[in-house]
Design a protein around this motif. Structure first.
Motif, PDB file in Angstrom:
ATOM      1  N   UNK A 463     -19.262  -1.276  -0.294  1.00 20.58           N
ATOM      2  CA  UNK A 463     -18.576  -2.557   0.514  1.00 20.58           C
ATOM      3  C   UNK A 463     -16.894  -1.950  -0.400  1.00 20.58           C
ATOM      4  N   UNK A 464     -16.567  -1.616  -1.449  1.00 18.75           N
ATOM      5  CA  UNK A 464     -15.957  -1.879  -2.933  1.00 18.75           C
ATOM      6  C   UNK A 464     -14.892  -0.464  -2.675  1.00 18.75           C
ATOM      7  N   UNK A 465     -15.661   0.269  -1.742  1.00 17.03           N
ATOM      8  CA  UNK A 465     -15.215   1.670  -1.770  1.00 17.03           C
ATOM      9  C   UNK A 465     -14.334   1.274  -0.122  1.00 17.03           C
ATOM     10  N   UNK A 466     -14.419   0.604   0.872  1.00 18.97           N
ATOM     11  CA  UNK A 466     -13.140   0.936   1.847  1.00 18.97           C
ATOM     12  C   UNK A 466     -12.295   0.289   1.646  1.00 18.97           C
ATOM     13  N   UNK A 467     -11.136   1.012   2.056  1.00 17.24           N
ATOM     14  CA  UNK A 467      -9.164   0.817   0.939  1.00 17.24           C
ATOM     15  C   UNK A 467      -9.106  -0.174   2.356  1.00 17.24           C
ATOM     16  N   UNK A 468      -8.552  -1.835   1.362  1.00 17.95           N
ATOM     17  CA  UNK A 468      -7.681  -2.033   2.120  1.00 17.95           C
ATOM     18  C   UNK A 468      -6.775  -2.001   3.286  1.00 17.95           C
ATOM     19  N   UNK A 469      -6.434  -0.516   3.075  1.00 17.89           N
ATOM     20  CA  UNK A 469      -5.242  -0.318   3.782  1.00 17.89           C
ATOM     21  C   UNK A 469      -6.047   0.049   5.226  1.00 17.89           C
ATOM     22  N   UNK A 470      -7.090   0.263   5.564  1.00 17.10           N
ATOM     23  CA  UNK A 470      -7.626   0.614   6.991  1.00 17.10           C
ATOM     24  C   UNK A 470      -7.737  -0.141   8.086  1.00 17.10           C
ATOM     25  N   UNK A 476      -3.208  -5.002  11.965  1.00 16.73           N
ATOM     26  CA  UNK A 476      -1.825  -4.682  12.436  1.00 16.73           C
ATOM     27  C   UNK A 476      -1.195  -4.014  14.229  1.00 16.73           C
ATOM     28  N   UNK A 477      -3.332  -2.898  14.268  1.00 16.60           N
ATOM     29  CA  UNK A 477      -2.848  -2.631  15.161  1.00 16.60           C
ATOM     30  C   UNK A 477      -3.408  -3.183  16.449  1.00 16.60           C
ATOM     31  N   UNK A 478      -3.538  -5.000  15.864  1.00 15.02           N
ATOM     32  CA  UNK A 478      -4.429  -5.298  17.309  1.00 15.02           C
ATOM     33  C   UNK A 478      -5.994  -5.872  17.276  1.00 15.02           C
ATOM     34  N   UNK A 479      -6.554  -5.287  16.250  1.00 14.30           N
ATOM     35  CA  UNK A 479      -8.106  -5.633  15.903  1.00 14.30           C
ATOM     36  C   UNK A 479      -8.272  -6.688  15.545  1.00 14.30           C
ATOM     37  N   UNK A 480      -9.434  -7.019  16.622  1.00 14.93           N
ATOM     38  CA  UNK A 480     -10.253  -8.714  15.988  1.00 14.93           C
ATOM     39  C   UNK A 480     -10.930  -8.119  14.663  1.00 14.93           C
ATOM     40  N   UNK A 481     -10.960  -9.215  13.671  1.00 13.39           N
ATOM     41  CA  UNK A 481     -11.820  -9.208  12.307  1.00 13.39           C
ATOM     42  C   UNK A 481     -13.372  -8.923  13.062  1.00 13.39           C
TER      43      UNK A 481
END
Length: 574
Positions: A463-470, A476-481
């Motif tokens: 979980x810590x390795x997931x880049x926040x920018x992804x 920003x492209x409209x994806x829900x949580x």
């Protein structure tokens, strides 16, 4: 500028919101720990303190004797484990040879094997009906087994070395592989010989890792239960075995409570020392990036060292595991004079007997039903561990001050012995308001308590390795949580999730200490069924124990190899 402002506004949470989110992530796990760990622990403490026999002379005498032997056997086991593990760590870190990866994986398997399987393996190799004794009896026409290792201190020490050598190999070997060999070469160029360069350069850098591994081995030996009970016999009683005896045989809960308190205090002290030493280890091993420095042997002495150590490791790790399945398909024949010999043929009778109620008892539970119970308990443990572990691992991926403060509480169940945990469940859930002692669900709840720290530690690095920018780009492209989690997070953490689930499954499948106290007779598990078979006389009972232990060993080995394959690189060993 607009994108930076938007990211600060929409994606950077405030301090108060982060603390609030951490609290809600921790709430399910803390509730679970409070009800199923701290509440039983308080019950044990109150029972011991309020009893007039709590500090009686007899109780103190039993506690002193158990503590003395526990410390003594743990110290001896630790020294022997270091004697085998340190050369093995050097072997795997510095040399390349054929079969290296397989042998290293096989040294990791014993650590997760259930104690009853280990006891069965050593019994199959060194016991009165073991391979070695039967071969010697046949070769020299002997009437009695010439080797009597079982139920001695030597059997306990040998099993502990079998169990814990991999800790030294992983911890010290990992540190050794991170050290720059040019440091020793520089010392040699300045005039130091090989031994002086090692003692003055390499050893000081490895010392924190060696001490950390020694403390961890000592902690596991200190809390050993199944090995002592099954291989040591009645005359060897550690604190944990004495808790079991006083609870199940003597019905003396005050003495058991006193022993539990002593055990908890000791393991807490050892855990604190280990955490401090582990912090020093992280500093010392940060000298170079993880890069293989191993090489092929060149000199005759190096070849002799490698082949001698490989032979020792093969005899120590492979032979007990290999003897177990061979014994489960070997036919034993009892001749006159109670002499046991081995027939030349093999049989599947012991596996077929697992499905037969030979005595026709109405209260008989077939061993295959015990396997089904174990699988059901393991499935429940996996679900509970993942449900409780994911929120906590998410919080620890980017920890706040609150997360760091709560993190040590996760390790407390590992500091308490499994028998102490089972005793706490008996005391806490035998009367209102939580009269649940008759429920078979207490077994997977206890297993979840033990498996939860392993699950969280497996999920946290992924979980810590997931880049926040992804995540920000997907939002920003409209994806829900939910879509962000499904398309970004889950593909990255899927391997770690499977490894964590496998870890929980393996822990539950082989847990024996708490299960031996909590499992109802009509709902046995594989380890408790094996223990029952080994406790009863007769070749048929012995053969069925070997067959069930073989099944459990195969399942555990597959699980450990899967964990090794799924482990993320750079996430550490322990």
């Amino acid at each position: 500028m607009f994108l930076k402002t938007a990211k600060k506004k929409f994606f950077k949470p405030s301090r108060s919101s982060r603390l609030g989110g951490s609290f809600f992530n921790w709430l399910p796990a803390l509730t679970f720990l409070g009800l199923f760990f701290f509440y039983p622990l308080v019950k044990i403490l109150s029972l011991g303190v309020n009893s007039p026999d709590f500090l009686a002379s007899e109780s103190l005498e039993i506690a002193a004797g158990s503590l003395g032997f526990t410390l003594w056997q743990a110290l001896l086991s630790m020294l022997l484990t270091l004697g085998v593990g340190l050369p093995a760590a050097w072997l795997f870190a510095r040399y390349d040879f054929r079969g290296k990866s397989l042998l290293r994986a096989l040294t990791a398997v014993p650590f997760m094997l259930p104690t009853v399987v280990v006891a069965a393996g050593f019994n199959a190799l060194l016991g009165p009906r073991g391979w070695l004794n039967l071969m010697l009896m046949r070769s020299f026409n002997l009437e009695a087994p010439p080797i009597n290792v079982l139920y001695t201190l030597g059997a306990i020490l040998l099993a502990h070395v079998f169990y814990n050598t991999t800790i030294v190999i992983r911890v010290v070997g990992n540190a050794l592989s991170r050290l720059d060999p040019r440091l020793g070469e520089a010392a040699r160029m300045l005039g130091a010989n090989r031994w002086r360069a090692f003692w003055q350069v390499t050893f000081p850098l490895l010392r924190p890792s060696i001490l950390a591994a020694a403390l961890l081995v000592f902690l596991f030996d200190f809390t050993s239960f199944g090995v002592i009970l099954l291989l040591g016999g009645a005359k060897f009683a550690t604190i944990e075995v004495e808790i079991f005896v006083q609870t199940m045989s003597m019905l003396n809960l005050p003495i058991a409570a006193l022993l539990s308190i002593i055990q908890l205090l000791c393991t807490l002290a050892f855990s604190i020392l280990y955490s401090k030493m582990l912090a020093k280890t992280a500093i010392q091993t940060a000298q170079r990036e993880s890069k293989s420095i191993s090489r092929r042997p060149k000199t005759l002495s190096e070849h002799l060292f490698i082949y001698s150590l490989i032979s020792l490791l093969f005899a120590l790790f492979v032979l007990p595991m290999l003897a177990l399945p061979l014994r489960s398909v070997s036919q034993l024949e009892a001749n006159r004079g109670e002499r046991t010999t081995l027939e030349t043929g093999f049989t599947s009778d012991y596996y077929e007997e697992l499905f037969i109620n030979r005595r026709g008892s109405r209260f008989y539970v077939p061993p295959i039903q015990a396997a089904q119970n174990s699988l059901q308990y393991a499935g429940i443990t996996v679900m509970l561990s993942l449900l409780l572990g994911f929120p906590v691992a998410s919080a620890l991926a980017k920890p706040t001050r609150l997360d760091r403060a709560l993190d040590p509480f996760l390790m407390l169940p590992l500091g308490a012995s499994a028998v102490t945990l089972g005793l706490g469940f008996i005391i806490a859930f035998s009367r209102p308001p939580f009269k649940w002692i008759a429920s078979p669900l207490l077994v997977p709840l206890a297993h979840t308590m033990i498996a939860l720290p392993f699950v969280i530690r497996s999920l946290q690095p992924a979980l810590a390795s997931i880049p926040q920018r992804y995540r920000e780009a997907a939002a920003m492209l409209g994806a829900s949580p939910l879509m962000v989690w499904r398309t970004v997070d889950f593909p990255i953490i899927s391997r770690a999730t499977l490894a964590a689930a496998t870890f929980a499954f393996t822990v539950s499948l082989g847990e024996f200490g708490a299960t031996s106290l909590l499992a109802r007779p009509e709902y046995p598990t594989i380890p408790t069924a094996i223990y029952r078979f080994l406790s009863q006389p007769g070749g048929l009972n012995y053969g069925q124990a070997m067959a069930m232990a073989t099944i459990l060993m195969i399942l555990t080995t597959i699980s450990i190899l899967l964990i090794e394959k799924l482990r993320l690189p750079g996430t550490g060993e322990w």
